[in-house]
Write an enzyme that holds these catalytic residues in place. Structure first.
Site, short mmCIF file in Angstrom:
data_model
loop_
_atom_site.label_atom_id
_atom_site.label_comp_id
_atom_site.label_asym_id
_atom_site.label_seq_id
_atom_site.Cartn_x
_atom_site.Cartn_y
_atom_site.Cartn_z
CB CYS A 1 31.34 47.35 61.01
SG CYS A 1 30.44 47.34 59.46
CD GLU B 1 22.44 49.89 62.86
OE1 GLU B 1 21.28 50.26 63.07
OE2 GLU B 1 22.73 48.78 62.35
CG ASN C 1 26.31 46.84 65.15
OD1 ASN C 1 26.30 46.36 66.28
ND2 ASN C 1 25.30 46.73 64.32
CD GLU D 1 33.23 43.19 62.02
OE1 GLU D 1 32.50 44.18 62.25
OE2 GLU D 1 32.85 42.21 61.37
CB CYS E 1 35.25 45.18 58.66
SG CYS E 1 34.08 46.28 59.46
CB CYS F 1 31.32 44.41 55.69
SG CYS F 1 32.15 45.89 56.30
N1 THU Z 1 27.90 45.13 60.69
C1 THU Z 1 28.97 44.97 61.50
O1 THU Z 1 29.04 45.56 62.59
N2 THU Z 1 29.96 44.14 61.10
C2 THU Z 1 29.95 43.45 59.92
O2 THU Z 1 30.92 42.77 59.61
C3 THU Z 1 28.78 43.50 59.05
C4 THU Z 1 27.75 44.50 59.41
C5 THU Z 1 26.81 46.01 61.15
C6 THU Z 1 26.64 47.28 60.36
C7 THU Z 1 25.20 47.62 60.64
O3 THU Z 1 25.11 48.30 61.87
C8 THU Z 1 24.54 46.26 60.80
O4 THU Z 1 25.58 45.33 61.03
C9 THU Z 1 23.71 45.82 59.61
O5 THU Z 1 24.45 45.87 58.45
#
Ligand code: THU
Length: 162
Positions: free
Chosen positions: A74, A65, A63, A76, A117, A114
């Site tokens: 994310c 940000e 991930n 994925e 994704c 999520c």
């Molecule tokens: N996140 C992912 O990378 N994958 C997921 O399936 C759920 C959430 C990340 C997004 C963000 O950087 C952090 O987790 C908190 O939501």
């Protein structure tokens, strides 16, 4: 007339990564190993994804940000878009997802992709007309396995919908 449409999702659960096949264990380890490259200064929730392609190639993502929160992505989607960029013709076989938080008590509850994704991954399930297995992990403990993205995303919207 009113009817009920029942859709059942079935998952395989494993007590630990050690109960997986050798290749799935390797993939899960790749997802765990790449966690350190996550850029998650805002959530402190680190996610690693490892994707197995049909020829054994493993592509990873984390991930990423951003100060403008919705601009982040994310793990994925970072991984699947990267895989599709570098190896556009190689079928996607399995996606493993690992997480780590800085909480004092690490969660052993497997984290599932999520909604966005799931939708992004579903595109490649449809593109290659072949189920993509999803392996979901917590920081330790149980692993959940979904045999396909469709199993995670009932009534999913795809190019077959129009
Ligand atoms: N996140 C992912 O990378 N994958 C997921 O399936 C759920 C959430 C990340 C997004 C963000 O950087 C952090 O987790 C908190 O939501």
């Amino acid at each position: 007339m009113q009817n009920k449409l029942t859709i059942t999702s079935v998952f395989t659960t494993y007590e630990s990564v050690n109960d997986l096949t050798t290749i799935d264990k390797t993939l899960c380890q790749s997802a765990k190993d790449i966690l350190k490259n996550a850029y998650a200064p805002y959530s402190n929730f680190f996610v690693g994804a490892a994707i197995l392609l049909e020829d054994g190639t493993i592509v990873t993502g984390t991930n990423q940000e951003n100060a403008a929160y919705p601009s982040g992505l994310c793990a994925e989607r970072v991984a699947i878009f990267y895989a599709s960029t570098i190896y556009p013709t190689k079928k996607v076989v399995t996606v493993a997802v690992a997480t780590k938080s800085n909480r004092p008590n690490p969660s052993s509850k497997p984290v599932s992709p999520c909604g966005a994704c799931r939708q992004a991954l579903s595109e490649y399930e449809v593109k290659f007309n072949s189920p993509i297995k999803i392996l979901m992990m917590g920081e330790n403990g149980e692993v959940y396995e979904s045999q396909s993205v469709a199993n995670l995303l009932p009534l999913m919207f795809s190019s077959n919908s129009f």
